[in-house]
Design an enzyme around this catalytic site. Structure first.
Site: not given
Ligand code: GLN
Length: 535
Positions: A381, A509, A507
């Protein structure tokens, strides 16, 4: 008829109630039973989505986009069952529902009270778990410890459940601690006795006492606990601190908990099959090599903030018969000049998710180091966004290229707020959340890892890769290997002419399993092991 197992905790928190509940789920599933697990959290937040990682640890995201407590991650990983919205109930949700009903006039002039209205709503949600899943057994973990003021309505609700569904269909497991007194070199049972008394004062008589300790628990102690706790001797389960949490199901089974629960709840169950689990624990405990991974994040002082990332790396390392050696690197302390010195011992680098500007430059420097030195890199992400910012700075020869999240005025917002996110004011539950499809492009590392054309992965973010820069980044060496079905959203990016540098907007994970590591983690670790051998 669904059976209910309620897990409460006593003496202190952080005893591993979540892992214990998850492990009970595993041993029942190993006997062919269908199981779901629910967590009741006594705090007043509606969900943990708006809570700081320092307060709460990781926010675990379900397929349907529900933001939940990290224990749900243990439940899914241990039982290999995907959970849905009702699997995490908070006091905030209960009150929000009741107050909305009161405003609608549903209570017809009656006084709205904790008993019966709050307890009824709690019980309704517990029963919903059974109705929606049709599972043989619903395991319910109650957050906090017995004696907390805020968990009282939950304890009252589970007390009432015994009458509602019949005593043969409910079982109460209470997890406590046997503290070790160094001066006399012994474990003490008194706090457990007090905790059981407290629970009984609320009207719950525990069927099982699971006792955690850092030292071996002798049989005479178990006899004593059975006597004072008024519990069957075979239902006193010793849980000595294990070197891996994945050992806990085996410990419970060996202590006879599986047999006890089957008898106590009149379950129609087969013999336990835990062979694959034993094999996993063996691989975790007897690795043939090791792999050194640097995790470069901003909440590294707090390992719970990256719990699923840690488990995903562990599963992937175990798959390759390797011990995971994790180096927690604080990105905020990482200056450009010392990145190489700090990271040169690592076989691979992970940049995990995160929010806010703090620590970002250290992550960008990390991505640059990984790209130029051909070190395997996995971006999760924010880790993808950072990888894109880094390449853009190089491609545009402009060190000010950035994400609109960290530099709202940047001339090159290569990562920008998603269209649907503009104008959103409420912070709770409003990100792009949950599982979305991702189409994998032929001939890419991502496609090779998954081995299929389309996958569903879980998201939690507001920003995305800015399509206006896709082409120029592609020319600079980026491959957009995963896209939304319409092609309008970047889901995965990877660096061309690099052993393995892949970042995902989702994600991965959240979808790893101990015996089925996530493909991206599995291939990342494979590349890291190869890099280690070359290094
Ligand atoms: N802050 C970033 C966004 O909102 C990444 C979010 C994250 O890593 N879950 O897009």
């Amino acid at each position: 008829m669904t059976r209910y197992i309620f897990c409460t905790g006593g003496v202190v928190s952080s005893l591993g109630k979540g892992v214990t509940a998850a492990s009970v789920g595993r041993i029942l599933k190993a006997r062919g039973l269908s199981v779901v697990i629910q967590k009741l959290d006594p705090y007043i937040n509606v969900d943990p989505g708006t809570m700081s990682p320092y307060q709460h640890g990781e926010v675990y995201v379900l397929e349907d986009g529900t933001e939940t407590d990290l224990d749900l991650g243990h439940y899914e990983r241990f039982t290999d069952v995907n959970l849905f919205r009702h699997a995490n109930v908070t006091t905030g949700q209960i009150y929000a529902e009741i107050i909305a009903r009161e405003r609608r006039g549903d209570f017809l002039g009656g006084t709205v009270q904790v008993i019966p209205h709050v307890t009824d709503e709690i019980k309704r949600r517990i029963r919903l778990m059974a109705e929606e899943s049709g599972a043989d057994v619903v395991i319910v973990e109650i957050g906090g410890t017995v004696g907390d003021i805020e968990s009282l309505p939950f304890l009252e609700a589970i007390r009432q459940m015994r009458k509602d569904v019949g005593p043969d269909n409910v079982c109460y497991i209470h997890l406590t601690l046997l503290p070790y007194i160094g001066a006399t070199g012994e474990l003490k049972t008194k706090p457990t006795q007090h905790s059981v008394r407290e629970l009984r004062g609320i009207g719950i008589h525990p069927d099982v006492l699971a006792c955690r300790a850092d030292y071996p628990i002798t049989p005479d102690l178990l006899d004593k606990i059975a006597l004072f706790g008024d519990v069957d001797r075979e239902a006193v389960i010793p849980l000595e601190t294990a070197d891996t949490i994945y050992k806990v199901p085996l410990m419970l089974e060996e202590a006879g908990l599986g047999n006890y629960l089957v008898r106590r709840l009149h379950l129609d169950a087969g013999p336990p099959d835990l062979d694959d689990w034993r094999d996993l624990v063996h691989r975790l405990r007897h690795p043939r090599g090791e792999v050194k991974i640097a995790l470069v994040g901003k909440y590294v002082g707090l390992h719970d903030a990256y719990l699923s990332v840690h488990e995903a790396l562990l599963h992937a390392a175990a798959y390759h018969d390797c011990k995971l050696v994790l180096d927690w690197v604080d990105s905020e302390k990482l200056e450009k000049k010392d990145v190489a010195a700090r990271l040169c011992q690592s076989d691979g680098i992970v940049v995990p998710g995160g929010f806010g500007e703090r620590g970002i430059e250290g992550m960008i420097a990390t991505a640059r180091y990984a790209r130029l030195n051909k070190v395997p890199y996995l971006g999760l992400c924010l880790g993808l966004q950072v990888m894109v910012i880094e390449l853009a700075r190089h491609a545009l020869s402009d060190e000010a290229a950035n994400s609109a999240e960290f530099a709202p005025g940047t001339a090159h917002p290569v990562v920008d707020l998603m269209l649907e996110q503009r104008g959103i004011k409420d912070m709770g539950g409003t990100m792009r959340l949950g599982a979305y499809p991702c189409v994998l492009q032929e001939g890419t590392k991502a496609r090779a890892a998954y081995g299929v054309e389309c996958v569903w992965e879980r998201h939690r973010h507001r920003y995305e890769i800015n399509n206006a820069y896709r082409e120029i980044l592609q020319e600079a060496g980026m491959v957009w290997s995963g896209l939304s079905p319409k092609g309008n959203l970047v889901e995965i990016g990877e660096i061309r002419d690099h052993p393995w540098m892949v970042g995902s907007q989702f994600h991965p994970e959240f979808k790893t399993r101990p015996n089925r590591p996530h493909p991206l983690f599995r291939e990342f670790i494979r590349a890291a092991i190869e890099h280690g051998a070359r290094r």
